[in-house]
Design an enzyme around this catalytic site. Structure first.
Site, PDB file in Angstrom:
ATOM      1  N   LYS A   6       0.829  -1.219   0.000  1.00 21.64           N
ATOM      2  CA  LYS A   6       0.000   0.000   0.000  1.00 21.64           C
ATOM      3  C   LYS A   6       0.858   1.262   0.000  1.00 21.64           C
ATOM      4  O   LYS A   6       0.781   2.099   0.902  1.00 21.64           O
ATOM      5  CB  LYS A   6      -0.951   0.033   1.203  1.00 21.64           C
ATOM      6  CG  LYS A   6      -1.917  -1.135   1.267  1.00 21.64           C
ATOM      7  CD  LYS A   6      -2.953  -0.970   2.363  1.00 21.64           C
ATOM      8  CE  LYS A   6      -3.865  -2.147   2.494  1.00 21.64           C
ATOM      9  NZ  LYS A   6      -3.256  -3.345   3.066  1.00 21.64           N
TER      10      LYS A   6
HETATM   11  P1  5BU Z   1      -8.346 -11.437   6.724  1.00 28.32           P
HETATM   12  O1  5BU Z   1      -7.668 -12.254   7.758  1.00 28.32           O
HETATM   13  O2  5BU Z   1      -9.063 -12.277   5.651  1.00 28.32           O
HETATM   14  O3  5BU Z   1      -9.224 -10.395   7.352  1.00 28.32           O
HETATM   15  O4  5BU Z   1      -7.154 -10.674   5.965  1.00 28.32           O
HETATM   16  C1  5BU Z   1      -7.377  -9.750   4.938  1.00 28.32           C
HETATM   17  C2  5BU Z   1      -6.060  -9.255   4.383  1.00 28.32           C
HETATM   18  O5  5BU Z   1      -6.329  -8.338   3.324  1.00 28.32           O
HETATM   19  C3  5BU Z   1      -5.183  -8.523   5.366  1.00 28.32           C
HETATM   20  O6  5BU Z   1      -3.849  -8.806   5.032  1.00 28.32           O
HETATM   21  C4  5BU Z   1      -5.444  -7.060   5.123  1.00 28.32           C
HETATM   22  O7  5BU Z   1      -4.320  -6.268   5.392  1.00 28.32           O
HETATM   23  C5  5BU Z   1      -5.758  -7.061   3.638  1.00 28.32           C
HETATM   24  N1  5BU Z   1      -6.728  -5.996   3.241  1.00 28.32           N
HETATM   25  C6  5BU Z   1      -7.979  -5.929   3.784  1.00 28.32           C
HETATM   26  O8  5BU Z   1      -8.380  -6.749   4.605  1.00 28.32           O
HETATM   27  N2  5BU Z   1      -8.819  -4.929   3.395  1.00 28.32           N
HETATM   28  C7  5BU Z   1      -8.462  -4.002   2.491  1.00 28.32           C
HETATM   29  O9  5BU Z   1      -9.289  -3.133   2.147  1.00 28.32           O
HETATM   30  C8  5BU Z   1      -7.165  -4.099   1.941  1.00 28.32           C
HETATM   31  C9  5BU Z   1      -6.315  -5.102   2.322  1.00 28.32           C
HETATM   32 BR1  5BU Z   1      -6.652  -2.854   0.661  1.00 28.32          BR
END
Ligand code: 5BU
Length: 493
Positions: free
Chosen positions: A316
């Site tokens: 990012k």
């Molecule tokens: P989760 O464990 O499925 O919640 O992880 C989601 C990943 O995607 C995590 O690494 C976040 O940093 C990433 N992410 C997110 O969740 N939402 C966003 O809007 C963005 C990245 Br951009």
């Protein structure tokens, strides 16, 4: 909604509209250039408060048939009507600007709302339905749900049917049809039988279509008619990494990216080994790893090569170009040496994108590796402050750089162009709807079918099983892979 004791016959409203010259008969040149024998101008009634009130109350019985949290008037004429209905019946309102503000927050949508709120659109009259559609697109881009609109007059020129199109799917309710209004005016002796026939005939033979340019923006709703297989999309892709990604998705029958949000190298390598056959991409947050080394990066690259998946560092970037170049190429992580894909915010402006382009070119010259960048168009977290028009700006930036912008990290469709990929995080199977720190979850099906995801990003839904038995880990990851992929394939039917 509160009971409405203000009952006024709709025909008395029509008579007064005629008397106040809001309904005119003669020869009028319309915006489209066509000559019309009738002109309806409801803007004038802002100067007739009693008539305005009586007209607004005609919407009330229809509002009772609709489910909504907020109302939104189509600018400008219906803004006053929506404002009256909002304050009188205590329905919160949002307001769509016609032009984005050039200063301050650049908001296109004013008011307080949450993603998933249902919005009822209020409009004065419908001919093609384009104005309602424009407003609905803005609302949907902000994550709001639009299913219904109410108009005072249906001009019976095809607008209601246009908006029933499966891409749009908005039910329009009207207080009165144009033909009823004309028949009433004729029966009451306000217009002649001849005039009434002329006008009705004209209306019937003048169908109004939604302009093609607006139709093209229907990216928000994933539509079956524009569905393309991943193979087809690979062919349309201008950048080599995007092409490879679509090819991998087709070949592995998977649209799954695992988010390796683990803090030690050993666990990430174990995850890559186990998940490898089922995923097309592994996403890292390299700055959360306690024991990062370039040796780990090389081992991860080997696994990506063996299992054929793409490495995406969710970095990012959001700084000035010169800093981003150093962050990408240098420091402890030397991302440019081992990642295929990175992502960036648009906030700093085009300098950041230019900086990445230069670095990509410099590196690719040395190692001929394919590299790409995703633009962040939305965030999945609750209460995030990403402006509504961010997605539009992301699209503008992407079409200027189709050779290395692979697509978007999105929560709703940014564009219909099949060459750009939409990747959606915040996906989890099960009962968790959030993680208590702002993350909002949805199912693979909802992500693909309602949020326009081509690829789903799953973190904790998969890595939480890393310490379970191999069978359990595999059963779970296959479930994500199948549900995500099938959701995309099912869109074509
Ligand atoms: P989760 O464990 O499925 O919640 O992880 C989601 C990943 O995607 C995590 O690494 C976040 O940093 C990433 N992410 C997110 O969740 N939402 C966003 O809007 C963005 C990245 Br951009």
């Amino acid at each position: 909604m509160a009971n409405d004791h203000h009952s006024v016959d709709i025909f008395s409203v029509i008579r007064r509209l005629y008397e106040y010259n809001a309904l005119k008969f003669g020869q009028f040149k319309l915006k489209s250039g066509i000559e019309s024998p009738v002109y309806i101008d409801l803007r004038t009634i802002i100067s007739q408060p009693d008539l305005m009130i009586d007209l607004c109350h005609q919407y009330v019985p229809l509002m009772k048939q609709c489910r909504f949290d907020l109302i939104c008037g189509v600018p400008y004429t219906a803004l006053t009507m929506a404002t009256y209905l909002s304050t009188k019946f205590r329905h919160p309102m949002v307001m769509r600007r016609k032009e984005t503000k050039q200063h301050g927050t650049k908001q296109i949508l004013e008011g307080v709302y949450q993603r998933g709120n249902r919005v009822l659109i209020i409009e004065d009259l419908i001919s093609s339905g384009s104005s309602i559609l424009e407003t609905a697109l803005t609302l949907r881009q902000a994550g709001l749900i639009v299913t219904d609109a109410i108009v005072f007059i249906d001009r019976e020129q095809g607008g209601i049917r246009n908006l029933q199109h499966s891409d749009i799917d908005i039910k329009v309710h009207s207080c009165i049809h144009f033909s009823e209004m004309i028949t009433y005016l004729k029966d009451e002796g306000h217009i002649t039988g001849e005039k009434s026939s002329e006008v009705l005939e004209w209306i019937q033979s003048n169908y109004c279509a939604i302009p093609a340019t607006l139709h093209n923006q229907l990216a928000l709703t994933t539509c079956s008619s524009s569905w393309k297989s991943y193979e087809d999309r690979a062919r349309l892709c201008q950048n080599p990494l995007g092409k490879r990604l679509f090819e991998l998705m087709a070949m592995k029958r998977s649209n799954l990216c695992v988010s390796a949000d683990l803090t030690d190298c050993q666990s990430i390598l174990k995850l890559a080994e186990l998940a490898g056959p089922h995923i097309v991409m592994l996403k890292t947050h390299v700055d959360i790893i306690d024991d990062f080394s370039m040796d780990f990066a090389r081992r991860l690259r080997d696994l990506a090569k063996n299992h054929n998946f793409i490495l995406f560092e969710d970095r990012k970037f959001a700084d000035i170009g010169s800093t981003v170049q150093k962050q990408y190429a240098g420091g402890l992580f030397r991302l440019s040496e081992w990642t295929d894909l990175i992502n960036a915010h648009l906030l700093p402006g085009p300098g950041l994108i230019e900086a990445l382009r230069q670095e990509f070119m410099a590196r690719s010259f040395k190692d001929s590796q394919q590299r790409g960048c995703l633009l962040i168009s939305h965030l999945s977290s609750q209460g995030n402050l990403v402006p509504v028009d961010y997605a539009q700006e992301a699209y503008k930036m992407a079409i200027k750089n189709p050779d290395f912008i692979v697509g978007f990290i999105s929560q709703t469709k940014v564009c219909t162009d099949p060459a750009f990929i939409h990747m959606t995080p915040g996906v989890r199977i099960g009962n968790e709807k959030n993680d208590k720190l702002g993350q909002q979850y949805t199912t693979p099906e909802d992500a693909v079918q309602n949020k326009g995801a081509d690829l789903i990003i799953v973190g904790r839904g998969i890595i939480s099983k890393l310490d379970s038995s191999c069978e359990e880990f595999e059963t779970n990851i296959i479930l994500y892979k199948q549900r995500g992929y099938n959701a995309y394939i099912n869109l074509c039917q």
